[in-house]
Design a protein around this motif. Structure first.
Motif, PDB file in Angstrom:
ATOM      1  N   LEU A  18       5.080   3.395 -14.367  1.00 57.34           N
ATOM      2  CA  LEU A  18       5.166   2.013 -13.857  1.00 57.34           C
ATOM      3  C   LEU A  18       6.611   1.701 -13.472  1.00 57.34           C
ATOM      4  O   LEU A  18       7.439   1.413 -14.333  1.00 57.34           O
ATOM      5  N   PRO A  19       6.954   1.800 -12.173  1.00 58.23           N
ATOM      6  CA  PRO A  19       8.354   1.590 -11.781  1.00 58.23           C
ATOM      7  C   PRO A  19       8.747   0.115 -11.741  1.00 58.23           C
ATOM      8  O   PRO A  19       7.889  -0.764 -11.611  1.00 58.23           O
TER       9      PRO A  19
ATOM     10  N   VAL B 129       5.707 -12.109 -10.670  1.00 59.61           N
ATOM     11  CA  VAL B 129       4.422 -11.574 -11.149  1.00 59.61           C
ATOM     12  C   VAL B 129       3.376 -11.412 -10.047  1.00 59.61           C
ATOM     13  O   VAL B 129       2.491 -10.580 -10.169  1.00 59.61           O
ATOM     14  N   LEU B 130       3.462 -12.188  -8.964  1.00 64.75           N
ATOM     15  CA  LEU B 130       2.394 -12.109  -7.956  1.00 64.75           C
ATOM     16  C   LEU B 130       2.370 -10.780  -7.192  1.00 64.75           C
ATOM     17  O   LEU B 130       1.320 -10.157  -7.090  1.00 64.75           O
ATOM     18  N   PRO B 131       3.513 -10.296  -6.641  1.00 63.57           N
ATOM     19  CA  PRO B 131       3.433  -8.988  -5.970  1.00 63.57           C
ATOM     20  C   PRO B 131       3.502  -7.812  -6.946  1.00 63.57           C
ATOM     21  O   PRO B 131       3.293  -6.676  -6.548  1.00 63.57           O
ATOM     22  N   SER B 132       3.811  -8.070  -8.227  1.00 63.58           N
ATOM     23  CA  SER B 132       3.836  -6.976  -9.209  1.00 63.58           C
ATOM     24  C   SER B 132       2.409  -6.561  -9.537  1.00 63.58           C
ATOM     25  O   SER B 132       1.478  -7.358  -9.418  1.00 63.58           O
ATOM     26  N   LEU B 133       2.257  -5.319  -9.962  1.00 62.16           N
ATOM     27  CA  LEU B 133       0.909  -4.813 -10.200  1.00 62.16           C
ATOM     28  C   LEU B 133       0.972  -3.623 -11.142  1.00 62.16           C
ATOM     29  O   LEU B 133       1.828  -2.750 -10.986  1.00 62.16           O
ATOM     30  N   SER B 134       0.083  -3.619 -12.130  1.00 59.15           N
ATOM     31  CA  SER B 134      -0.088  -2.416 -12.944  1.00 59.15           C
ATOM     32  C   SER B 134      -1.526  -1.966 -12.713  1.00 59.15           C
ATOM     33  O   SER B 134      -2.461  -2.651 -13.126  1.00 59.15           O
ATOM     34  N   ARG B 135      -1.694  -0.846 -12.029  1.00 65.97           N
ATOM     35  CA  ARG B 135      -3.055  -0.436 -11.629  1.00 65.97           C
ATOM     36  C   ARG B 135      -3.923  -0.031 -12.818  1.00 65.97           C
ATOM     37  O   ARG B 135      -5.136   0.078 -12.690  1.00 65.97           O
TER      38      ARG B 135
ATOM     39  N   GLY C 220       1.455   1.444  -9.694  1.00 66.19           N
ATOM     40  CA  GLY C 220       1.838   0.033  -9.651  1.00 66.19           C
ATOM     41  C   GLY C 220       3.330  -0.153  -9.518  1.00 66.19           C
ATOM     42  O   GLY C 220       4.074   0.804  -9.265  1.00 66.19           O
ATOM     43  N   GLN C 221       3.796  -1.381  -9.688  1.00 66.57           N
ATOM     44  CA  GLN C 221       5.228  -1.678  -9.662  1.00 66.57           C
ATOM     45  C   GLN C 221       5.483  -3.052 -10.264  1.00 66.57           C
ATOM     46  O   GLN C 221       4.638  -3.929 -10.184  1.00 66.57           O
ATOM     47  N   ILE C 222       6.645  -3.197 -10.925  1.00 63.00           N
ATOM     48  CA  ILE C 222       7.122  -4.509 -11.390  1.00 63.00           C
ATOM     49  C   ILE C 222       8.249  -4.886 -10.434  1.00 63.00           C
ATOM     50  O   ILE C 222       9.198  -4.120 -10.286  1.00 63.00           O
ATOM     51  N   ILE C 223       8.141  -6.031  -9.776  1.00 67.92           N
ATOM     52  CA  ILE C 223       9.152  -6.407  -8.781  1.00 67.92           C
ATOM     53  C   ILE C 223      10.015  -7.546  -9.324  1.00 67.92           C
ATOM     54  O   ILE C 223       9.488  -8.552  -9.824  1.00 67.92           O
ATOM     55  N   LEU C 224      11.334  -7.376  -9.247  1.00 67.55           N
ATOM     56  CA  LEU C 224      12.256  -8.440  -9.660  1.00 67.55           C
ATOM     57  C   LEU C 224      12.606  -9.292  -8.436  1.00 67.55           C
ATOM     58  O   LEU C 224      12.772  -8.767  -7.339  1.00 67.55           O
TER      59      LEU C 224
END
Length: 454
Positions: free
Chosen positions: A147-148, A344-350, A325-329
């Protein structure tokens, strides 16, 4: 005894051409002995008939072509591992730099690793608690996942990385848990921050640190993440530990890859990066996972800064394809002093659905997660509408959603870099915020959960 060659033809920057060699193979390690007896290490980059192109790990200053000797070791770069590596700090080539004694290895492992057989892989399914609500509650990290974190220059990804490394734990039975932290191409100040942060909190005892500084050679940056993953494979698959690997910053790694590729005069791909960068990144990321019949696991959080905050840049783009997925700052949240500024909206953990629910987190987790996403998205829309049309154009319900979005950012997302929340605290906080909305609006939550928590 290794054969010595005195046939150095030319030196160009970090590259050196050695002629008339025999039985030398790609990726093999070697050493150059200068006239004064000084030894410098090198690695074979290319073999063309009897010519070998090697890359130096140290600088090429002072190498005299006529009286320097080259020896090849007949094997690729290896890292000596034992359980004593826990609590130690190494440089980007695996040498201890914390003033402690040298490691007496139990075995030596090839740093390029062994690819995991896809059939032997086990599906990631257990929850890892990071103590960060925006991750645990909404983009859950699952054991064995990649999870980057996508960040921008100047955003506090280093602090978030250190926070996750300090706080991360597996729930349930007391299982052996370790963190392997690789800092790639960072400044001395940042390196110091990580080392001191782990020492203060006592997390250093279960951490293996690899530190490659910005002024170290580019070739060293290419070996640093591989050393970290070799240490992880040993701890996970031979010692049965659950290992969290944090690699920061993958952008510096990719830039080093581009530098080496340019030195070899390879044809560049997108934005000058080599065409094989996708394959190269996959050889790192795909070393994470779980294996059947082995208790340990490797969970990976690669951190990368997106140049110009552009998520279509080759590095985040390719990383997104390989990882789950990805966590976006977000720079906007950072300006509002929301820390950590997780968007949190464009972040995603598949894989989040696999690691939550009864017996893993709590039975209401998936309901509250879906409802918080929906309510926050509507609140953002209402807030944008308010900026364009003014507050008077909004319905009372829209105003309520806009208030909800503000409270959600202030209380749920923003928790600072010292707060460690349990998953129960995160879920209860979610319910506290959802109570701002009328019960009729909570359409994504099952009736029994509303009865119990609303």
């Amino acid at each position: 005894m290794p054969v010595e060659y005195k046939t150095i033809e030319e030196v160009a920057g970090p590259l050196m051409l050695v002629r008339d060699v025999e039985n030398v193979t790609y990726n093999e390690m070697g050493e150059i002995e200068l006239a004064n007896g000084e030894i410098r290490r090198c690695r074979v980059l290319e073999v063309d008939g009897s010519n070998a192109l090697v890359q130096l790990f140290e600088s090429s200053i002072g190498i005299n072509l006529s009286n320097s000797k080259v020896r090849f070791h007949g094997k690729p770069m290896e890292f000596g591992v034992s359980e004593d590596i826990l609590g130690r700090v190494f440089d980007g080539l695996g040498n201890p730099i914390d003033g402690g004694p040298p490691i007496i290895p139990e075995k030596r492992m090839n740093i390029n690793g062994l690819p995991m057989n896809p059939v032997a892989r086990n599906y990631p399914s257990e929850f890892i608690q990071t103590g960060v609500s925006a991750i645990d509650g909404l983009n859950t990290l699952v054991r064995g996942q990649k999870l980057p974190i996508f960040s921008g220059s100047g955003l506090p990804h280093s602090k978030l990385a250190a926070q996750i490394a300090r706080q991360a734990k597996t729930r349930g039975a007391e299982e052996p848990f370790a963190v392997v932290f690789a800092a790639i191409g960072i400044t001395f100040e940042e390196a110091n921050f990580f080392i001191e942060s782990f020492k203060e909190s006592g997390a250093i005892d279960r951490t293996v640190l690899f530190v490659n500084l910005a002024n170290d050679p580019a070739i060293e940056r290419i070996s640093t993440p591989r050393l970290a993953l070799t240490a992880s494979e040993y701890l996970a698959f031979e010692k049965g530990m659950h290992v969290l690997v944090i690699l920061t910053d993958i952008t510096n790694y990719a830039d080093a890859l581009r530098e080496v590729s340019a030195a070899k005069k390879e044809i560049p791909g997108r934005r000058g990066y080599p065409g094989y960068m996708y394959t190269d990144l996959a050889t790192l990321y795909e070393r994470a996972g779980r294996q059947k019949s082995k208790p340990g696991s490797i969970t990976m959080i690669p951190i990368l800064t997106m140049p110009e905050d552009d998520k279509t840049h080759p590095i985040p783009d390719l990383t997104g394809y390989i990882t789950e997925g990805q966590i976006i700052l977000s720079r906007e949240l950072y300006r509002k002093n929301i820390l950590p500024p997780v968007d949190v909206l464009p972040s995603l953990s598949r894989l989040k659905d696999k690691g939550i629910g009864e017996g893993k987190t709590r039975h209401d987790h998936s309901d509250t997660m879906n409802q918080l996403f929906a309510a926050y998205a509507r609140g953002i829309d209402a807030r944008e509408l308010m900026m364009v049309l003014g507050e008077s154009a909004l319905t009372d319900m829209d105003k309520l959603y806009a208030e909800f979005a503000e409270a959600f950012e202030r209380e749920y997302v923003s928790q600072g870099f010292e707060t460690d929340r349990t998953i129960e605290e995160t879920l209860d906080l979610g319910w506290k915020l959802l109570r701002m909305l009328p019960r009729t609006e909570l359409t994504r939550i099952r009736e029994e959960n509303l009865e119990k928590y609303y």
